[in-house]
Design a protein around this motif. Structure first.
Motif, mmCIF file in Angstrom:
data_model
loop_
_atom_site.group_PDB
_atom_site.id
_atom_site.type_symbol
_atom_site.label_atom_id
_atom_site.label_comp_id
_atom_site.label_asym_id
_atom_site.label_seq_id
_atom_site.Cartn_x
_atom_site.Cartn_y
_atom_site.Cartn_z
ATOM 1 N N LEU A 48 39.881 47.809 48.356
ATOM 2 C CA LEU A 48 38.602 47.655 49.049
ATOM 3 C C LEU A 48 38.632 48.333 50.416
ATOM 4 N N THR A 49 37.438 48.664 50.898
ATOM 5 C CA THR A 49 37.351 49.240 52.234
ATOM 6 C C THR A 49 37.656 48.157 53.259
ATOM 7 N N LYS A 50 37.797 48.539 54.500
ATOM 8 C CA LYS A 50 38.121 47.590 55.563
ATOM 9 C C LYS A 50 37.074 46.491 55.686
ATOM 10 N N SER A 51 35.823 46.857 55.370
ATOM 11 C CA SER A 51 34.750 45.871 55.533
ATOM 12 C C SER A 51 34.766 44.829 54.415
ATOM 13 N N ASN A 52 35.708 44.978 53.454
ATOM 14 C CA ASN A 52 35.802 44.061 52.319
ATOM 15 C C ASN A 52 34.502 43.980 51.534
ATOM 16 N N LYS A 53 33.832 45.101 51.424
ATOM 17 C CA LYS A 53 32.560 45.143 50.687
ATOM 18 C C LYS A 53 32.799 45.802 49.330
ATOM 19 N N THR A 54 32.311 45.152 48.287
ATOM 20 C CA THR A 54 32.448 45.699 46.941
ATOM 21 C C THR A 54 31.089 45.635 46.242
ATOM 22 N N ASP A 55 31.029 46.114 45.000
ATOM 23 C CA ASP A 55 29.754 46.036 44.270
ATOM 24 C C ASP A 55 29.479 44.592 43.828
ATOM 25 N N VAL A 56 30.461 44.022 43.103
ATOM 26 C CA VAL A 56 30.255 42.672 42.540
ATOM 27 C C VAL A 56 31.507 41.828 42.764
ATOM 28 N N ILE A 57 31.294 40.575 43.153
ATOM 29 C CA ILE A 57 32.395 39.598 43.204
ATOM 30 C C ILE A 57 32.160 38.620 42.059
ATOM 31 N N VAL A 58 33.206 38.378 41.283
ATOM 32 C CA VAL A 58 33.118 37.370 40.230
ATOM 33 C C VAL A 58 34.075 36.246 40.616
ATOM 34 N N VAL A 59 33.569 35.016 40.659
ATOM 35 C CA VAL A 59 34.422 33.879 41.036
ATOM 36 C C VAL A 59 34.861 33.140 39.772
ATOM 37 N N GLY A 60 36.173 33.142 39.504
ATOM 38 C CA GLY A 60 36.703 32.405 38.358
ATOM 39 C C GLY A 60 37.127 33.346 37.240
ATOM 40 N N ALA A 61 38.433 33.350 36.932
ATOM 41 C CA ALA A 61 38.936 34.234 35.873
ATOM 42 C C ALA A 61 39.196 33.452 34.596
ATOM 43 N N GLY A 62 38.137 32.789 34.089
ATOM 44 C CA GLY A 62 38.155 32.228 32.737
ATOM 45 C C GLY A 62 37.501 33.271 31.831
ATOM 46 N N PRO A 63 37.197 32.898 30.583
ATOM 47 C CA PRO A 63 36.578 33.877 29.673
ATOM 48 C C PRO A 63 35.266 34.449 30.207
ATOM 49 N N ALA A 64 34.455 33.629 30.883
ATOM 50 C CA ALA A 64 33.162 34.112 31.384
ATOM 51 C C ALA A 64 33.370 35.153 32.475
ATOM 52 N N GLY A 65 34.215 34.813 33.454
ATOM 53 C CA GLY A 65 34.431 35.697 34.593
ATOM 54 C C GLY A 65 35.106 36.997 34.182
ATOM 55 N N ILE A 66 36.106 36.888 33.301
ATOM 56 C CA ILE A 66 36.831 38.104 32.902
ATOM 57 C C ILE A 66 35.911 39.019 32.090
ATOM 58 N N ALA A 67 35.143 38.428 31.163
ATOM 59 C CA ALA A 67 34.228 39.254 30.345
ATOM 60 C C ALA A 67 33.227 39.974 31.246
ATOM 61 N N CYS A 68 32.737 39.264 32.256
ATOM 62 C CA CYS A 68 31.770 39.848 33.175
ATOM 63 C C CYS A 68 32.414 40.994 33.968
ATOM 64 N N ALA A 69 33.593 40.703 34.523
ATOM 65 C CA ALA A 69 34.261 41.687 35.383
ATOM 66 C C ALA A 69 34.636 42.946 34.601
ATOM 67 N N ILE A 70 35.167 42.775 33.402
ATOM 68 C CA ILE A 70 35.633 43.951 32.645
ATOM 69 C C ILE A 70 34.435 44.801 32.193
ATOM 70 N N THR A 71 33.318 44.148 31.863
ATOM 71 C CA THR A 71 32.123 44.902 31.445
ATOM 72 C C THR A 71 31.623 45.744 32.616
ATOM 73 N N LEU A 72 31.641 45.160 33.810
ATOM 74 C CA LEU A 72 31.199 45.894 35.000
ATOM 75 C C LEU A 72 32.141 47.064 35.315
ATOM 76 N N ALA A 73 33.441 46.806 35.225
ATOM 77 C CA ALA A 73 34.413 47.861 35.541
ATOM 78 C C ALA A 73 34.273 49.016 34.556
ATOM 79 N N ARG A 74 34.070 48.672 33.274
ATOM 80 C CA ARG A 74 33.914 49.737 32.274
ATOM 81 C C ARG A 74 32.648 50.568 32.542
#
Ligand SMILES: Cc1cc2nc3c(=O)[nH]c(=O)nc-3n(C[C@H](O)[C@H](O)[C@H](O)COP(=O)(O)OP(=O)(O)OC[C@H]3O[C@@H](n4cnc5c(N)ncnc54)[C@H](O)[C@@H]3O)c2cc1C
Length: 432
Positions: free
Chosen positions: A2-28
């Motif tokens: 991340l940049t110094k400002s700690n700014k990203t496109d999306v933050i997902v809170v919680g790495a259960g099935p919901a969070g991981i599915a969401c994060a990986i779809t966004l990254a792809r």
């Protein structure tokens, strides 16, 4: 990074099935995503039965059957109706690959690794304490270490979702809308499991348990075969536990001693035990699913089909739909509630809300008639088979008449009418 400002496109809170599915779809889709998990690693805090379902899992991880740490491929589904001492079982068996038993500690960790490989920035051992807002829009999260900023924050923080409560998207869950689930993993060698459950290496069985130590209360039990262990557990609505002053592990202990269950786990050693909440409010209790800059997915949004023990599939697909909505929001450059409302529409058009709607009357009716449906009729099914299998010289017709008469003498006519009316309402609500 991340940049110094700690700014990203999306933050997902919680790495259960919901969070991981969401994060990986966004990254792809080429978005920068930070996935924050409070546990030592993804899955370290997660409890389930359980089975993951092939079709929805493949939507996120097309090759999971070849790559993921799976325990057994479920080929049979046993429904066990337990009386005090007796039981009636129905077994459905098909050599398919509808679902697999998994251990969440291993499986979630594997999913998280896949997300990292797709470009997700995984931050573990970090608790999101609160959300950062700019006016009405969520713009980031505060953790104990640092603050992170994003255009969209997705809450995948599970059943308790303190963060969704903080935003007033949902209220405190009522005790009738949540089950406390306890489970044990019992170690047994592979051959013993194969022999007791009548399966070959790699094949598994799901057990659904009604009655027994849960007679008269709103609770269901479950059994899953793992590679070299068996999971047994149950979930009981919190208000029933409180009302009856039951201790969940005592109810489970009693269930394990039932003559139908005990031989299946005999000689096993306790490997782990755990407890977790399951949201059971269903369609009518689904909270607000989005607001400016924020969406809620999985258990945090109460997306669980409790009758079918389905939760991971609803979690993964809701995560995927939220990610697709976020991608559209980036295309438009608009992260307002108006745009994120598309997530709600996508959910409504998916099996998730359709199934929850199908069962919208299940819990209210079950609460109303629990003594009848979770005790009297379960016992009656067993007493029918007791009568049917007894060979004592009594003429069969006499037995049938006695059985039918008992229904009218055991139970007041007015109660019978209420049961029938409840059943009609339930079937009507499911089918129409
Ligand atoms: C006993 C039991 C049996 C079940 N059996 C099945 C089954 O057989 N099949 C099935 O499909 N479903 C089953 N379910 C339901 C299923 O487990 C859930 O529906 C599913 O795990 C929901 O996924 P989720 O990602 O929304 O939430 P979770 O899996 O609960 O993940 C939430 C994650 O968020 C993290 N977190 C929470 N708060 C914060 C925070 N503030 N900061 C950072 N991280 C945070 C947690 O540590 C966790 O990793 C079962 C549930 C239970 C309890």
């Amino acid at each position: 990074m991340l940049t110094k400002s700690n700014k990203t496109d999306v933050i997902v809170v919680g790495a259960g099935p919901a969070g991981i599915a969401c994060a990986i779809t966004l990254a792809r889709a080429g978005r920068e995503v930070v996935l924050i998990e409070r546990g030592l690693f993804a899955g370290s805090k997660n409890v389930f039965g359980g089975a993951i379902y092939t079709k929805p899992t493949k939507e996120i991880f097309p090759n999971f059957e070849q790559e993921a740490p799976l325990e057994r491929r479920n080929i049979a589904h046993n429904f066990m109706i337990l009386g005090e001492e007796d039981s009636t079982s129905i077994a459905y068996r098909k050599d398919g690959n509808e679902s697999y038993s998994v251990i969440r500690g291993k499986f979630d960790r594997w999913m998280a690794q896949k997300a990292k490989e797709a470009g997700v920035i995984l931050v573990e051992q970090t608790v999101v304490r609160e959300l950062i807002k700019n006016g009405t829009k969520v713009v980031g999260v505060k953790t104990e270490l640092e603050d992170y900023y994003a255009d969209i924050v997705v809450l995948a923080d599970g059943v308790n979702s303190l963060l969704a409560k903080q935003l007033k998207l949902r209220k405190e869950i009522e005790t009738k809308d949540v089950a406390l689930s306890v489970k044990e993993v019992i170690k047994l060698d592979k051959e013993t499991i194969n022999q007791r459950f009548n399966v070959k290496d790699g094949e598994g069985v799901i057990g659904e348990i009604f009655g027994g130590s849960m007679l008269g209360i709103l609770g269901l039990g479950f059994m899953y075969t793992n590679a070299d262990s068996v999971t047994i557990g149950l979930g009981v609505t919190l208000d029933d536990l409180v009302e009856n002053n039951y201790r969940p592990f005592e109810v489970l202990e009693k269930l394990k001693q039932h003559p139908t269950i005990a031989p299946l786990i005999e000689g096993g050693t306790l490997k782990e035990y755990s407890a977790h909440l399951i949201p059971e409010g269903g369609y009518n209790k689904v909270p607000k699913l989005c607001d400016n800059g924020v969406m809620v997915v999985g258990d945090a949004a109460m997306l669980v089909n409790n009758l079918h023990w389905e939760g991971t599939n609803l979690a993964m697909i809701s995560g995927k739909l939220a990610a697709e909505t976020a991608v559209e929001a980036f295309e438009k450059g608009d992260f307002s509630r108006k745009t994120l409302k598309n997530y709600e529409r996508k959910l409504q058009n998916s099996f998730i809300m359709k199934d929850l709607k199908t069962y919208r009357k299940l819990m209210p009716i079950a609460h109303e008639r629990k003594k009848a449906f979770m005790c009297y009729y379960l016992k009656k099914i067993n007493s029918f088979f007791e009568m049917f299998t007894t060979v004592d010289g009594t003429p069969k017709r006499e037995n049938y008449h006695k059985f039918i008469k008992s229904i009218f003498t055991d139970r007041k006519f007015s109660e019978l009418l209420k049961d029938i009316w409840a059943l009609i309402r339930l079937v009507w609500s499911i089918l129409i």
